[in-house]
Design a protein around this motif. Structure first.
Motif, PDB file in Angstrom:
ATOM      1  N   SER A   1      -2.156   1.292  -4.531  1.00  0.00           N
ATOM      2  CA  SER A   1      -1.492   0.082  -4.072  1.00  0.00           C
ATOM      3  C   SER A   1      -0.795  -0.595  -5.246  1.00  0.00           C
ATOM      4  O   SER A   1      -1.230  -0.478  -6.396  1.00  0.00           O
TER       5      SER A   1
ATOM      6  N   SER B   1       0.846  -1.196   0.000  1.00  0.00           N
ATOM      7  CA  SER B   1       0.000   0.000   0.000  1.00  0.00           C
ATOM      8  C   SER B   1       0.882   1.248   0.000  1.00  0.00           C
ATOM      9  O   SER B   1       1.525   1.554   1.009  1.00  0.00           O
ATOM     10  N   LEU B   2       0.915   1.930  -1.146  1.00  0.00           N
ATOM     11  CA  LEU B   2       1.713   3.152  -1.233  1.00  0.00           C
ATOM     12  C   LEU B   2       1.035   4.309  -0.520  1.00  0.00           C
ATOM     13  O   LEU B   2       1.693   5.187   0.031  1.00  0.00           O
ATOM     14  N   SER B   3      -0.298   4.321  -0.541  1.00  0.00           N
ATOM     15  CA  SER B   3      -1.093   5.327   0.156  1.00  0.00           C
ATOM     16  C   SER B   3      -2.506   4.780   0.285  1.00  0.00           C
ATOM     17  O   SER B   3      -2.785   3.639  -0.128  1.00  0.00           O
ATOM     18  N   TYR B   4      -3.427   5.566   0.800  1.00  0.00           N
ATOM     19  CA  TYR B   4      -4.814   5.117   0.914  1.00  0.00           C
ATOM     20  C   TYR B   4      -5.436   4.897  -0.461  1.00  0.00           C
ATOM     21  O   TYR B   4      -6.306   4.041  -0.625  1.00  0.00           O
ATOM     22  N   ASP B   5      -4.967   5.612  -1.459  1.00  0.00           N
ATOM     23  CA  ASP B   5      -5.574   5.557  -2.793  1.00  0.00           C
ATOM     24  C   ASP B   5      -4.798   4.719  -3.805  1.00  0.00           C
ATOM     25  O   ASP B   5      -5.320   4.415  -4.874  1.00  0.00           O
TER      26      ASP B   5
END
Length: 221
Positions: free
Chosen positions: A144, A138-142
């Motif tokens: 992956s 997961s790079l961020s919440y938005d």
């Protein structure tokens, strides 16, 4: 259907174009049905196991029922059933996963396909084995990113002709490396774009794909 049971279906639309013979086809592929069952509730820090089963139909254009000089196929031409086990473990922000599966392809007979000077009557496709492993990050919440490798084995296919002759398509071992980027476009929708690279001689050179979920209201409370 239940907290630990999911059922689904896949309805492919296939477009093919043969540049050598200038043939093309636009039709449905083989519709498939799947079921996934998670027997034990997820426990943080522990590996999670899911059993799955698949039924593939022969709704696509069969390669054994066409004029091979004038037409292209969109399906396998036979029914198949399969099942297996997948496992995953969360190591925040990484999820590691792996899967093992087996497929049995049903024999297709009663065919009447002309191949050269012979008439094809029966196809015995054999079985298949597959294994895969990889991880998702997961790079961020938005956003992956996932990377996985898959190895599969396909048993030999035996073609039987009306005069008693048999032709054997040799077994195959294929390896594939896949990379996928998941992008959240809304609270309920994630679009996945993927790139696959073949690792063995029998595998495709590469593949490109895009997928997203479609929700139907009224089917779930």
């Amino acid at each position: 259907m239940l907290d630990n049971l999911t059922v689904g279906t896949r309805v492919p639309l296939v477009v093919k174009y043969d540049t050598e013979d200038e043939l093309n086809v636009y039709d449905f592929g083989d519709i498939s049905f799947t079921a996934r069952w998670q027997p034990f509730a997820y426990v943080p820090g522990k590996a999670s196991a899911t059993f799955f089963g698949t039924l593939n139909s022969k709704t696509g254009v069969s390669p054994y029922e066409i004029d091979i000089k004038e037409q292209l196929s969109t399906g396998s031409g036979y029914y198949s059933v399969g099942g297996g086990l997948s496992m995953s473990k969360v190591l925040d922000p990484v999820v590691v996963f792996g899967s093992l599966s087996a497929t049995y392809n049903l024999t297709e007979d009663g065919l009447e396909q002309v191949r050269g000077a012979r008439l094809l009557e029966k196809v015995e496709p054999g079985f298949g084995l597959s294994g895969s492993a990889g991880f998702a990050y997961s790079l961020s919440y938005d956003i992956s990113l996932s990377i996985s490798a898959q190895v599969s084995y396909s048993d030999q296919t035996v073609l039987t002709f009306s005069n008693g002759d048999q032709a054997v398509a040799q077994d195959q071992m294929t390896g594939f490396l896949s990379m996928s980027l998941g992008t959240r476009v809304s609270d309920m929708t994630i679009v996945n774009t993927s790139l696959g690279i073949g690792l063995t001689e029998d595998a495709p050179d590469f593949s490109l794909g895009i997928s997203l979920p479609i929700n139907f209201s009224g089917l779930k409370e």
